[in-house]
Design a protein around this motif. Structure first.
Motif, PDB file in Angstrom:
ATOM      1  N   ARG A 140      30.052   6.348  52.870  1.00 50.37           N
ATOM      2  CA  ARG A 140      29.997   5.082  53.497  1.00 50.37           C
ATOM      3  C   ARG A 140      31.001   4.148  52.498  1.00 50.37           C
ATOM      4  N   GLU A 164      25.838  -4.786  52.953  1.00 50.54           N
ATOM      5  CA  GLU A 164      25.034  -3.499  52.435  1.00 50.54           C
ATOM      6  C   GLU A 164      23.617  -3.700  53.024  1.00 50.54           C
ATOM      7  N   GLY A 193      23.415  -2.066  56.223  1.00 50.96           N
ATOM      8  CA  GLY A 193      24.234  -0.800  56.648  1.00 50.96           C
ATOM      9  C   GLY A 193      24.026   0.101  55.381  1.00 50.96           C
ATOM     10  N   ALA A 203      27.266   1.284  49.769  1.00 50.13           N
ATOM     11  CA  ALA A 203      28.609   1.716  49.863  1.00 50.13           C
ATOM     12  C   ALA A 203      28.738   2.977  48.877  1.00 50.13           C
ATOM     13  N   ASP A 204      29.309   3.877  49.252  1.00 48.09           N
ATOM     14  CA  ASP A 204      29.875   4.949  48.016  1.00 48.09           C
ATOM     15  C   ASP A 204      31.076   4.536  47.264  1.00 48.09           C
ATOM     16  N   CYS A 233      37.762   5.842  55.045  1.00 49.98           N
ATOM     17  CA  CYS A 233      37.004   6.816  55.494  1.00 49.98           C
ATOM     18  C   CYS A 233      37.723   8.039  56.252  1.00 49.98           C
ATOM     19  N   THR A 242      29.949   0.737  60.860  1.00 52.83           N
ATOM     20  CA  THR A 242      28.544   0.521  61.082  1.00 52.83           C
ATOM     21  C   THR A 242      27.938  -0.839  60.791  1.00 52.83           C
ATOM     22  N   ILE A 280      31.229  -2.351  56.875  1.00 56.75           N
ATOM     23  CA  ILE A 280      31.052  -0.948  56.270  1.00 56.75           C
ATOM     24  C   ILE A 280      31.299  -0.155  57.331  1.00 56.75           C
ATOM     25  N   GLU A 299      31.489   4.300  58.302  1.00 53.93           N
ATOM     26  CA  GLU A 299      30.787   5.681  57.793  1.00 53.93           C
ATOM     27  C   GLU A 299      31.656   6.896  58.593  1.00 53.93           C
ATOM     28  N   ARG A 346      30.540  10.744  59.012  1.00 56.08           N
ATOM     29  CA  ARG A 346      29.464  11.874  58.685  1.00 56.08           C
ATOM     30  C   ARG A 346      30.102  13.081  58.341  1.00 56.08           C
TER      31      ARG A 346
END
Length: 115
Positions: A2, A25, A28, A31-32, A86, A93, A108, A110, A112
């Motif tokens: 994320r 945040e 969603g 965040a990473d 990403c 998201t 944000i 993402e 998967r």
């Protein structure tokens, strides 16, 4: 993964960036990592966890600012930066949110990981 994309006006205070990031945040999740464009690396570096990108021109975004489109060739620096980091298959998201003072944005994206 994320990623929170950050956009801001030159010289935006750290408080504005924190506000925008906190709003994104809250919607969603944490965040990473953070992402931005090279022109805003100084502002995002002030947060202590910046990642600068060469550019975001041509990356399609769910929201569009005519001013940002004219300057950077994308509708939202925050969304485009998050999508760019990403990589292929990423999705927004949390669409762009704007800090209370209007000087910073965050979104944000993402991606998967395959199970």
């Amino acid at each position: 993964m994320r990623v929170a994309g950050i956009g801001c006006r030159a010289g935006a205070p750290v408080a504005a960036l924190r506000d925008a990031l906190a709003q994104a945040e809250a919607q969603g999740g944490a965040a990473d990592m953070l992402a931005t464009i090279a022109a805003r690396a100084e502002e995002v570096t002030a947060l202590g966890r910046a990642l600068s990108l060469a550019g975001v021109e041509g990356i399609g975004t769910p929201t569009t600012s005519p001013r940002v489109m004219a300057l950077y060739g994308t509708g939202s620096v925050a969304e485009a930066a998050a999508l760019s980091v990403c990589g292929p298959g990423a999705q927004i998201t949390v669409p762009r949110v704007i800090s209370a003072c209007g000087r910073a944005t965050a979104a944000i994206a993402e991606k998967r990981e395959p199970e």
